[in-house]
Structures are given as structure tokens and as C-alpha cells.
Design an enzyme around this catalytic site. Sequence first.
Site, PDB file in Angstrom:
ATOM      1  N   GLU A 231       5.188   3.127   0.286  1.00  0.00           N
ATOM      2  CA  GLU A 231       6.594   3.067   0.628  1.00  0.00           C
ATOM      3  C   GLU A 231       6.851   3.944   1.839  1.00  0.00           C
ATOM      4  O   GLU A 231       6.282   5.032   1.973  1.00  0.00           O
ATOM      5  CB  GLU A 231       7.453   3.564  -0.548  1.00  0.00           C
ATOM      6  CG  GLU A 231       7.319   2.719  -1.804  1.00  0.00           C
ATOM      7  CD  GLU A 231       8.007   1.368  -1.683  1.00  0.00           C
ATOM      8  OE1 GLU A 231       9.115   1.324  -1.110  1.00  0.00           O
ATOM      9  OE2 GLU A 231       7.445   0.368  -2.137  1.00  0.00           O
ATOM     10  N   GLY A 232       7.723   3.495   2.736  1.00  0.00           N
ATOM     11  CA  GLY A 232       8.119   4.295   3.881  1.00  0.00           C
ATOM     12  C   GLY A 232       9.510   4.846   3.693  1.00  0.00           C
ATOM     13  O   GLY A 232      10.120   4.745   2.624  1.00  0.00           O
ATOM     14  N   GLY A 233      10.062   5.441   4.738  1.00  0.00           N
ATOM     15  CA  GLY A 233      11.376   6.047   4.645  1.00  0.00           C
ATOM     16  C   GLY A 233      12.480   5.046   4.419  1.00  0.00           C
ATOM     17  O   GLY A 233      13.581   5.404   3.988  1.00  0.00           O
TER      18      GLY A 233
ATOM     19  N   GLY B 205      11.948   2.035   2.626  1.00  0.00           N
ATOM     20  CA  GLY B 205      11.493   1.083   1.622  1.00  0.00           C
ATOM     21  C   GLY B 205      10.064   0.676   1.881  1.00  0.00           C
ATOM     22  O   GLY B 205       9.289   1.435   2.450  1.00  0.00           O
TER      23      GLY B 205
ATOM     24  N   ASP C 151       9.476  14.087  12.250  1.00  0.00           N
ATOM     25  CA  ASP C 151       9.259  13.854  10.821  1.00  0.00           C
ATOM     26  C   ASP C 151       7.783  14.003  10.459  1.00  0.00           C
ATOM     27  O   ASP C 151       7.213  13.157   9.770  1.00  0.00           O
ATOM     28  CB  ASP C 151       9.774  12.462  10.439  1.00  0.00           C
ATOM     29  CG  ASP C 151      10.048  12.341   8.936  1.00  0.00           C
ATOM     30  OD1 ASP C 151      10.182  13.391   8.267  1.00  0.00           O
ATOM     31  OD2 ASP C 151      10.126  11.213   8.434  1.00  0.00           O
TER      32      ASP C 151
ATOM     33  N   ILE D  42       0.813  -1.222   0.000  1.00  0.00           N
ATOM     34  CA  ILE D  42       0.000   0.000   0.000  1.00  0.00           C
ATOM     35  C   ILE D  42       0.841   1.263   0.000  1.00  0.00           C
ATOM     36  O   ILE D  42       0.299   2.366   0.047  1.00  0.00           O
ATOM     37  CB  ILE D  42      -0.941   0.012   1.220  1.00  0.00           C
ATOM     38  CG1 ILE D  42      -0.142  -0.053   2.519  1.00  0.00           C
ATOM     39  CG2 ILE D  42      -1.945  -1.107   1.146  1.00  0.00           C
ATOM     40  CD1 ILE D  42      -0.992   0.075   3.757  1.00  0.00           C
TER      41      ILE D  42
ATOM     42  N   VAL E 256       6.707  -0.896   3.469  1.00  0.00           N
ATOM     43  CA  VAL E 256       6.295  -0.686   4.845  1.00  0.00           C
ATOM     44  C   VAL E 256       6.730  -1.801   5.775  1.00  0.00           C
ATOM     45  O   VAL E 256       6.734  -1.614   6.976  1.00  0.00           O
ATOM     46  CB  VAL E 256       4.764  -0.517   4.935  1.00  0.00           C
ATOM     47  CG1 VAL E 256       4.334   0.755   4.271  1.00  0.00           C
ATOM     48  CG2 VAL E 256       4.047  -1.716   4.328  1.00  0.00           C
TER      49      VAL E 256
END
Length: 644
Positions: A381-383, A385, A477, A379, A387
Site C-alpha cells: 500500500e502507498g500513501g 492506497g 517523505d 505487493i 500502488v
Amino acid sequence: MKDLFIQPSGLAGPIPSGIFSLENLTDLRISDLNGPEATFPQLGNMKMTKLDLSFNRLRGQIPSNFDDLYDVDYIYFTGNLLTGAIPPWMLERGDKITGIVSCLRSVQCPKTYYSLHINCGGKQVTANGNTTFEEDTSEAGPSTFSQSGTNWVLSSTGHFLENGLKLGPYIQTNTSRLLMNDYQLYTTARLSAISLTYYGFCLGNGKYTVNLHFAEILFTDDKNFSSFGKRIFDVYIQGKRVLKDFNIENEAGGVGKAIVKQFSAAVTNGTMEIRLYWAGKGTTEIPVKGVYGPLISAISLHNPGNGSNSISVGTAFGIAVAAAILIILVVVGILQWKGCFRPQNTLERELRGVDLHTASFTFKQIKAATNNFATDNNIGEGGFGPVYKQSELEFINEIGMISALQHPNLVKLYGCCIEGNQLLLIYEYLENNSLARALFEHRLKLDWPTRRRICLGIARGLAYLHGESRIKVVHRDIKATNVLLDKDLNSKISDFGLAKLDEEENTHISTRVAGTIGYMAPEYAMRGHLTEKADVYSFGIVALEIVSGRSNVTKEDMFYLLDWALVLKEQGKLMELVDTNPGSNFDKEQVMVMINVALLCANASPTIRPSMSSVLRMLECGVDVLDLVSDSSVSDIDETKQKQ
């Protein structure tokens, strides 16, 4: 002497007979004497107006010469061992005389109950998951015995006599904003001047877990007149004192905060008794005009064993077999965990020793839940790569932070998985993904009320992190991609991998800079100077994005939303900032409040930025927003790169 109070004193023994020879005594209050039972005292020739002899274990009949007290205003005999008939004159004046009878009325039990949940002083609500707490909204009063429609009754005793307040608010409504989980249990509370007792009946015999919910919702914490109150009382369960000199505010860590006290108690005769008793301590006159007695928000009790104390031979055999199988599985699991059946990864071995304070899932379970990490189940991408991947330090930090923080506007962490080199976090599913996707990619038609609600949700979450949670946290952040939206487009802050604890004795934290360019406060980006004002700056940027529907930084055309907003402010054209995508039907006054608050939060000077609690008040109440202080440190702007 006209007034004599001994409440409580730690004294033991009978009440001295000489006290009742004081002819000028009009207000006598003696309660909670220690020691063995004593006989009821004889009165002299007294002109009594108030008489309180509660909780002295006095036995015997009410003396005949008590008839001379026919004109007394108030009499309290709660918690004594009275026998014999009640004098007719007392029965005629039941509104002024409390605690004469201390027994349950005769009830018929249509069935046996193994749980009881009461929202004290409030309407029926659903909380603690899917638990229904029954309504308790009867007016009650100084001498009340009120029976519910199910299996409990309420007994309330006492008038609020100080400062002339004789008929007090026996149901208290909160006077401040509540942010705790299951807040609906704490918006009201049941109150009593002397004694408040709940009886649960028709209960199956056995051991019960009793949860008592408290929150001080009358006093304030703003150092004004109503912040100086102290409420102190005792709590008894099944006649045993389980809390002495209980102070809700001290136990919960402040006013408007919830605390749940858990106890174990046995039911042997089908009845559970929970009594709260004011022991004469705490504030009685200021700041609340005598509203000083015990207060409780909710009661919940259940029998973990469902009341069953006997089992059949077949059932016992089945349990024994199941237990044997379980032991084998546990042993095999332990051996597998220790690496007896497979090579163990170094990372997994290191992290196994860390207490992560959350549920643990196997890698096999996670693969099944995501259909072997199918791309159509990815669902976002995070910081770091996808989740389900993170660096191990941020992984541990995020678990530690989020497991200690619970708030409706923070994403809920369900658990984690550590196997081999796989480090996975399992969060609640948010149907509408991130705010960034809604605003900048899918361009959802978010109307103005929805945008305002999203902004308020972010502000509430940050206010909780900065000052209302058990630990003070700086997120570091805050940005549109780290704000997720549920199915109803309510906002929830996520991604605590970079969050920092902020010890209250420190004015700031000097730390390695980490975050997202375009959202970092200048003092943090340039000097590593970190306070909660860094989150305030980031919030200001996100608020501008919500209003405008544009990202603060666009790589393609080097567009800077904050610079553009400041230019429009100088030109007196701030309304040009507003996104017209959802249409022109919006509240211009509310929009201007949000824009000005956003610009105030995004000021280059951290001392000018308000706290998040102040931001929340500005947004919610529409109070005047301070003019943005001009600051020459704002970056120069290339007007050719402005919005076309």
C-alpha cells in the site's frame, strides 16, 4: 627568440620563410593554419629541439635539409599531405617523430560490421543496457598505431612537453567518486597530447549514429589547486569538425559528470574516422603538469538500418501492406483517443494535454500484467492506497520528478497509464519490497554489512537529489516504507509524489506541510520551513531504525526511538541500541559511526545537521563524526516506555 608558438591563431597562408632563418629558435610550434594547401618550408641553419608543424595541410616531400635536424628531440607532422619517401633517419627515430604516415594499415575483413563500441582506456564492460564495449587498454604513447582484435585501430600523437612531463598518462583514471548511469564507462579515459584518432574499418556503407561519451575525471570541483584546469579541444568525424573548442566540464555541468554527444555520419568506403585534436587552448601547465590534450571515455556507433540499402520486390510489397495497416490503426487510435468511440472522462481529457515525458501504457495492458489487479499481485500500500492509485496532482508531480532523475539508488519509472479515471504508474519491480517490511514485519535477518550497504544506498540517492542531479529536489517523505530493496537487498528511494523542487537561489521554501509524523524535521512540521536539511533529518531517523531494527514511532506503546537513543547517549550506553537479531558479529566501530551520524542528522537544529554529501563521506570513510550538540528542544521522555 628561442620559442615561437602559433597554435592556433586564425592566420591563413603559407608559413613565412623568415621564421626558419631565426638561428636561435629552438622550439617552434605552428599548427592549424587556415587557407589552401602550401608547400613544405625549407629550413635554415637552425638548432631546433622541438618542431611541431601539425595540421597545416602542407604538401610535398620532406625537404632534404631536414636531415640537419637529426638531433632534434621531437617532430610532429600530423595532419599534413606528405608525399615521397620517409628519410631513413626519421624511421630510425620513430619514438620521437609522430604523424609521418596518416593511413590505415592493410586489413583483411572477415565480415562486415554495422556497429562499434569501445571503452576508451578501459577494460571490456557491459553498459547502455546489454551493449558490450570492447577493451582499449594498450599503453599507447606519443607515436602509436595500435590495432584491436576486431575492426578498429587507435592512432595517438604527441608528447606532453610542459613542465618536463614528456611521457604522460595516456590512460587517465578518475580521481573522484562517480555517480552517473553506466559509470563503468567513465572510470577511465583515453588521453593524448596533440591528436587522438580512432578508425573503424570493415563497416557496411550507410548512415551511422555516432555517440561520443565524455566525462572530465582529472580535474576537481573543490576550489583547490586541481580545480582550475581547463581542457579545450576539437572533434572531427569523417574529416568534418563537429565540435569546436569543446570543454567537457562546461558541457556536462561539472567535473565527474557524463555527457554524450550524438552525431550522424556516413560510411562510403568501409571506414569511420573519429579524431580529437588539441588546438592549443586551455590549461597547459597547471594544475596537472601539462596533461591538457583531448580526452574521451567511450565511443559507440551503429547503423540503424543495419547497412541494408536494397530490398526485394516481395519485401517492398510487404512493407507497403504493413504501412497501410499501420496507418489505419493509427487513425483508429487517434479517433479513439479523441473520444469518438467512447465517452471520455474529464480527468483523462485534462491530463492528455500534459507532457509527461515518459512511456504510456493502456489500461488493458496493465490489467493483463496484474491479472486484473488480483489481490495476490498487490505487493503493498502507498500513501494514497494501493500502488496503482494516486491523487492526480501527486501523480503528475511524481512523473515529472522521477522522469528527470536517474540514479542506481532511485526507483526507475517505466511509464504511466491514463484512461478514464485510472491514473497508474509503472515502476521497476523490487523483489524484497520495502525496508520497513524487511525490518519491522518479516524481520529478515539483515546482517551488519547488508544494513550498512542499505544505509549507504539511501545516502547516495539523497546526495544525488540534493546536489548532483540536473535539478535539486527535496523528497519530503523519506521513511522506511519509501525505501525499496531489490533482489540483492540494494536500497532504492521511491514515492516522489510529495517531492519539491528547490531553486538554488532560495535559502528555503515555505510550503504546505506534507509528510509522515515521526520523520518530519521540527522546523518543517511546525513552520513549513523546507530545505534539504528536512531530508537529512528523515535520513537520521531511518538510519537509527536500520541500526536498531525498531520503528521510530510505535502507536501501541508511544515509543520514540530518537528519544531513547538520546537517553542512551547521555548514559554512555549507545551499543544497547543495536539490533541483536542478526547476531553479534558486527563491526562496532562502523556501528558507532552510523549511530553518531544518525544522531547528528536528527538534531533539532537544521544548521547543525550536515549535508548529505558530508554524511556520505562520514559513512564511507569513517572520518571523525562531530559530537552531537545537545539541544533542549528534544521531546521529554517517559522512561517507563523504553525498550524492555
